[in-house]
Design a protein around this motif. Structure first.
Motif, PDB file in Angstrom:
ATOM      1  N   LEU A 186     -13.935  -7.728 -52.078  1.00  0.00           N
ATOM      2  CA  LEU A 186     -12.774  -8.548 -52.444  1.00  0.00           C
ATOM      3  C   LEU A 186     -11.619  -7.673 -52.915  1.00  0.00           C
ATOM      4  CD1 LEU A 186     -14.621 -11.428 -54.336  1.00  0.00           C
ATOM      5  CD2 LEU A 186     -13.734 -11.475 -52.009  1.00  0.00           C
ATOM      6  N   ASN A 187     -11.933  -6.674 -53.709  1.00  0.00           N
ATOM      7  CA  ASN A 187     -10.871  -5.794 -54.206  1.00  0.00           C
ATOM      8  C   ASN A 187     -10.244  -4.979 -53.087  1.00  0.00           C
ATOM      9  OD1 ASN A 187     -11.199  -6.651 -56.872  1.00  0.00           O
ATOM     10  ND2 ASN A 187     -12.774  -5.120 -57.299  1.00  0.00           N
ATOM     11  N   THR A 188     -11.083  -4.509 -52.155  1.00  0.00           N
ATOM     12  CA  THR A 188     -10.558  -3.742 -51.020  1.00  0.00           C
ATOM     13  C   THR A 188      -9.682  -4.619 -50.136  1.00  0.00           C
ATOM     14  OG1 THR A 188     -12.513  -2.303 -51.017  1.00  0.00           O
ATOM     15  CG2 THR A 188     -11.179  -2.341 -49.015  1.00  0.00           C
ATOM     16  N   MET A 189     -10.127  -5.844 -49.906  1.00  0.00           N
ATOM     17  CA  MET A 189      -9.346  -6.765 -49.077  1.00  0.00           C
ATOM     18  C   MET A 189      -7.988  -7.036 -49.704  1.00  0.00           C
ATOM     19  SD  MET A 189      -9.667  -8.463 -46.215  1.00  0.00           S
ATOM     20  CE  MET A 189      -8.059  -8.893 -45.575  1.00  0.00           C
ATOM     21  N   HIS A 190      -7.969  -7.245 -50.996  1.00  0.00           N
ATOM     22  CA  HIS A 190      -6.704  -7.487 -51.689  1.00  0.00           C
ATOM     23  C   HIS A 190      -5.805  -6.254 -51.628  1.00  0.00           C
ATOM     24  CE1 HIS A 190      -3.725  -8.714 -54.541  1.00  0.00           C
ATOM     25  NE2 HIS A 190      -4.097  -7.806 -55.428  1.00  0.00           N
ATOM     26  N   GLN A 191      -6.398  -5.081 -51.770  1.00  0.00           N
ATOM     27  CA  GLN A 191      -5.635  -3.830 -51.701  1.00  0.00           C
ATOM     28  C   GLN A 191      -4.972  -3.674 -50.332  1.00  0.00           C
ATOM     29  OE1 GLN A 191      -8.043  -0.371 -52.568  1.00  0.00           O
ATOM     30  NE2 GLN A 191      -6.685   1.002 -51.425  1.00  0.00           N
ATOM     31  N   ILE A 192      -5.705  -3.974 -49.269  1.00  0.00           N
ATOM     32  CA  ILE A 192      -5.163  -3.836 -47.912  1.00  0.00           C
ATOM     33  C   ILE A 192      -4.057  -4.850 -47.669  1.00  0.00           C
ATOM     34  CG2 ILE A 192      -5.728  -4.096 -45.466  1.00  0.00           C
ATOM     35  CD1 ILE A 192      -8.521  -2.978 -46.158  1.00  0.00           C
ATOM     36  N   ARG A 193      -4.261  -6.088 -48.100  1.00  0.00           N
ATOM     37  CA  ARG A 193      -3.248  -7.120 -47.875  1.00  0.00           C
ATOM     38  C   ARG A 193      -1.969  -6.837 -48.653  1.00  0.00           C
ATOM     39  NH1 ARG A 193      -3.301 -11.795 -49.280  1.00  0.00           N
ATOM     40  NH2 ARG A 193      -2.519 -12.906 -47.444  1.00  0.00           N
ATOM     41  N   THR A 194      -2.116  -6.264 -49.839  1.00  0.00           N
ATOM     42  CA  THR A 194      -0.949  -5.992 -50.672  1.00  0.00           C
ATOM     43  C   THR A 194      -0.046  -4.940 -50.049  1.00  0.00           C
ATOM     44  OG1 THR A 194      -2.221  -6.527 -52.657  1.00  0.00           O
ATOM     45  CG2 THR A 194      -0.189  -5.269 -52.966  1.00  0.00           C
ATOM     46  N   ASP A 195      -0.645  -3.889 -49.498  1.00  0.00           N
ATOM     47  CA  ASP A 195       0.156  -2.800 -48.910  1.00  0.00           C
ATOM     48  C   ASP A 195      -0.601  -2.217 -47.721  1.00  0.00           C
ATOM     49  OD1 ASP A 195       1.992  -0.818 -48.428  1.00  0.00           O
ATOM     50  OD2 ASP A 195       1.450   0.422 -50.161  1.00  0.00           O
ATOM     51  N   PRO A 196      -0.597  -2.927 -46.570  1.00  0.00           N
ATOM     52  CA  PRO A 196      -1.423  -2.502 -45.434  1.00  0.00           C
ATOM     53  C   PRO A 196      -1.084  -1.127 -44.877  1.00  0.00           C
ATOM     54  CG  PRO A 196       0.104  -4.242 -44.782  1.00  0.00           C
ATOM     55  CD  PRO A 196       0.166  -4.155 -46.270  1.00  0.00           C
ATOM     56  N   HIS A 197       0.161  -0.694 -45.023  1.00  0.00           N
ATOM     57  CA  HIS A 197       0.583   0.584 -44.453  1.00  0.00           C
ATOM     58  C   HIS A 197       0.804   1.643 -45.522  1.00  0.00           C
ATOM     59  CE1 HIS A 197       0.982  -1.343 -40.550  1.00  0.00           C
ATOM     60  NE2 HIS A 197       1.697  -2.311 -41.125  1.00  0.00           N
ATOM     61  N   GLY A 198       0.160   1.464 -46.664  1.00  0.00           N
ATOM     62  CA  GLY A 198       0.263   2.459 -47.727  1.00  0.00           C
ATOM     63  C   GLY A 198      -0.353   3.782 -47.322  1.00  0.00           C
ATOM     64  N   ASP A 199      -0.145   4.798 -48.175  1.00  0.00           N
ATOM     65  CA  ASP A 199      -0.584   6.158 -47.847  1.00  0.00           C
ATOM     66  C   ASP A 199      -2.059   6.226 -47.485  1.00  0.00           C
ATOM     67  OD1 ASP A 199       1.950   6.992 -48.348  1.00  0.00           O
ATOM     68  OD2 ASP A 199       1.557   7.635 -50.424  1.00  0.00           O
ATOM     69  N   GLU A 200      -2.906   5.504 -48.187  1.00  0.00           N
ATOM     70  CA  GLU A 200      -4.346   5.582 -47.952  1.00  0.00           C
ATOM     71  C   GLU A 200      -4.937   4.316 -47.345  1.00  0.00           C
ATOM     72  OE1 GLU A 200      -6.227   6.567 -51.594  1.00  0.00           O
ATOM     73  OE2 GLU A 200      -5.251   8.517 -51.801  1.00  0.00           O
ATOM     74  N   ASN A 201      -4.192   3.236 -47.359  1.00  0.00           N
ATOM     75  CA  ASN A 201      -4.778   1.943 -46.997  1.00  0.00           C
ATOM     76  C   ASN A 201      -5.144   1.809 -45.529  1.00  0.00           C
ATOM     77  OD1 ASN A 201      -4.721   1.150 -49.597  1.00  0.00           O
ATOM     78  ND2 ASN A 201      -3.098  -0.382 -49.384  1.00  0.00           N
ATOM     79  N   GLU A 202      -4.408   2.471 -44.639  1.00  0.00           N
ATOM     80  CA  GLU A 202      -4.765   2.382 -43.226  1.00  0.00           C
ATOM     81  C   GLU A 202      -6.126   3.034 -42.981  1.00  0.00           C
ATOM     82  OE1 GLU A 202      -1.907   3.539 -40.369  1.00  0.00           O
ATOM     83  OE2 GLU A 202      -0.300   2.293 -41.160  1.00  0.00           O
ATOM     84  N   ALA A 203      -6.373   4.177 -43.628  1.00  0.00           N
ATOM     85  CA  ALA A 203      -7.676   4.831 -43.500  1.00  0.00           C
ATOM     86  C   ALA A 203      -8.758   3.988 -44.160  1.00  0.00           C
ATOM     87  CB  ALA A 203      -7.625   6.225 -44.120  1.00  0.00           C
ATOM     88  N   VAL A 204      -8.426   3.413 -45.332  1.00  0.00           N
ATOM     89  CA  VAL A 204      -9.377   2.543 -46.028  1.00  0.00           C
ATOM     90  C   VAL A 204      -9.739   1.345 -45.163  1.00  0.00           C
ATOM     91  CG1 VAL A 204      -9.636   0.955 -47.968  1.00  0.00           C
ATOM     92  CG2 VAL A 204      -8.701   3.238 -48.350  1.00  0.00           C
ATOM     93  N   SER A 205      -8.759   0.784 -44.460  1.00  0.00           N
ATOM     94  CA  SER A 205      -9.006  -0.406 -43.645  1.00  0.00           C
ATOM     95  C   SER A 205      -9.951  -0.107 -42.484  1.00  0.00           C
ATOM     96  CB  SER A 205      -7.679  -0.963 -43.113  1.00  0.00           C
ATOM     97  OG  SER A 205      -7.096  -0.075 -42.171  1.00  0.00           O
TER      98      SER A 205
END
Length: 513
Positions: free
Chosen positions: A316-335
């Motif tokens: 749930l926390n990861t999903m919220h992190q991705i939705r908040t800033d999908p193109h952030g520095d680390e979020n694309e790799a996290v996704s």
């Protein structure tokens, strides 16, 4: 032949000429007038072929010696053992015998202490069937009667639970649980215990867990998560459970269930990630008494569900992190990593669902048949409520993973309709269980409708109306959900967002999920 009582109602109620509800050790009528309940009236029947004598004097010694009492005999009758013995009655005149035949059930010791009375009440009310209340997160209940004498706070917590459960079953017109005198007594008892040397005993943790569950199940007001953080803090201070103590094992499993139910306790439950907890928690899960009631599913199968439950907060926390800033520095790799985790879990759970429930249907533990009352025209029936909960859990995992994957496809600009079709297909399969859920006692059924919050989105207008009716039906007495259909629609949709990481803050789940 003397008259035979028609019911086991207590003599106090019979003298007052009112109906006794026959809940022991104290019936509700005696409790209302603050009277000592004398308990059930014995159903005793004298069997005698003679007439009554005028004289009340016993027969002569000579006649009495001719009819000696034979040894005690026993015979089985249903689930009880009946004791048959000849006894002498001075008012019975039978020229062929001076003894009547008395049929009684084995006497039960009279409880003499408050702890014994509370324990007797719990045992008397406890439904041990496959569809009873112990199919919920309460597998510790059978362990409690023997642990009440040394723990006043556990005794008082059990007393509150029994009172609330009895009122619920009778549909008593009662307000909020917090207004009950037993509730205040539990809080005072817990406060004293937490300031004593018994603070870190498993009985104290059990009292807190039962208090939370009582509020969750029976409070007709808005359910509050006020007890959650206290339970987790107590568990951390107490330390890992003793694997040789069945109560410690079952309470630990229920607290873990509390953690993974989506409550706002993620920050307080971080201790569970420590290595010394991980190993013992897994051993507790394998020792869970419910596992033995789930054949043909194995403990290995259930560990897949456990793995999902353990990881849900990070999902749930990861999903919220991705939705908040999908193109952030680390979020694309996290996704990318997160998507693979979701797909791996989805593959495992699909395989488990197909294989295990295929075998369960072959062995008759799960059946499927046509049902015009079902929104999908078919219904699933289960050998017990716990089996149904596992069935629903496997659907819940699949729908959660599919809805998250679909949301990620939207976030990154390429919505995948195939993922939505798969999501709806699982939802339709899940709805086959709704007629069975409606056949359960509402307190058990209300715990099994959590999948509605996620599956609701997949429905058309007719299907959504059906799901609303299911929820309002199981919530008829507690009245926690809004009766206004538009408001209820919003509540369910918002809960679905919360359960799939699409809400900005992880708040409390709806009351019955």
């Amino acid at each position: 032949m003397p008259g035979v009582p028609r019911s086991k109602g207590c003599q106090t109620c019979k003298r007052r000429k009112i109906k006794c509800d026959e809940t022991w050790p104290t019936c509700i009528q005696c409790r209302h007038i603050n009277a000592d309940c004398p308990g059930p009236t014995s159903l005793v029947k004298f069997i005698n072929n003679g007439s009554h004598r005028d004289s009340h004097s016993p027969p002569s010694d000579g006649r009495r010696s001719a009819f000696k009492s034979p040894p005690l005999q026993t015979q089985a009758s249903g689930s009880s053992t009946l004791q048959l013995r000849r006894v002498y009655y001075p008012n019975v005149d039978d020229r062929s015998a001076e003894y009547g035949l008395l049929q009684v059930t084995p006497p039960r010791a009279n409880p003499t202490t408050l702890a014994e009375r509370v324990a007797t009440r719990l045992v008397g009310n406890l439904d041990k069937g496959a569809n009873g209340i112990t199919s919920l997160q309460m597998s510790y209940l059978p362990q409690l009667p023997s642990r009440l004498a040394d723990s006043p706070c556990l005794r008082d917590s059990v007393d509150l639970f029994c009172a609330a459960w009895t009122d619920f079953r009778r549909r008593q017109p009662q307000g909020e649980l917090m207004a009950m005198p037993q509730y205040g007594k539990v809080l005072r008892s817990l406060r004293r215990t937490l300031m004593s040397e018994q603070a870190l005993k498993v009985e104290t943790l059990a009292a807190m867990v039962l208090l939370e569950r009582t509020c969750k199940l029976f409070d007709r007001g808005k359910f509050s998560s006020i007890h959650h953080q206290g339970i987790l803090q107590m568990m951390e201070r107490k330390g890992p459970p003793d694997l040789n103590d069945d109560l410690d094992i079952t309470v630990t499993n229920e607290v873990h269930g509390l953690m993974i139910s989506g409550y706002s306790v993620a920050s307080c439950a971080s201790f569970i990630e420590k290595s010394e907890w991980q190993d013992v928690m897994q051993k507790c899960a394998f020792k869970h008494p419910k596992v033995s009631n789930l054949e043909p599913l194995t403990s290995i199968d259930l560990m897949i569900v456990y793995d999902f439950s353990r990881d849900i907060f990070s999902w749930l926390n990861t999903m919220h992190q991705i939705r908040t800033d999908p193109h952030g520095d680390e979020n694309e790799a996290v996704s990318i990593i997160f998507e693979q985790k979701l797909r791996d879990m989805l593959t495992k759970v699909r395989k488990l669902a197909v294989e295990s429930f295929g075998l369960a249907m072959k062995e008759g533990a799960v059946t499927e048949r046509d049902d015009p009352t079902s929104i999908v025209g078919k219904r699933m029936d289960f050998k017990g409520a716990l089996m149904c909960q596992v069935f629903m859990s496997l659907h819940l995992i699949q729908m959660t993973a599919l809805r998250m994957l679909y949301e990620m496809s939207i976030v990154y600009g390429s919505p995948d309709p195939e993922l939505w079709d798969q999501f709806r297909e699982v939802a339709l399969d899940n709805w086959k269980a709704m007629p069975y859920i409606l056949s359960l006692e509402s307190i058990v059924a209300s715990n099994a409708v959590a999948t509605v919050f996620i599956s609701y989105e997949a429905g058309n207008e007719e299907e959504k109306l059906y799901l609303q009716n299911v929820m309002l039906s199981v919530d008829e007495y507690l009245g926690r959900y809004p009766k206004d259909r538009a408001v209820l629609d919003t509540v369910i949709l918002e809960a679905g967002k919360l359960l799939t990481g699409r809400k900005p803050v992880l708040k409390d789940l709806p009351n019955n999920s």
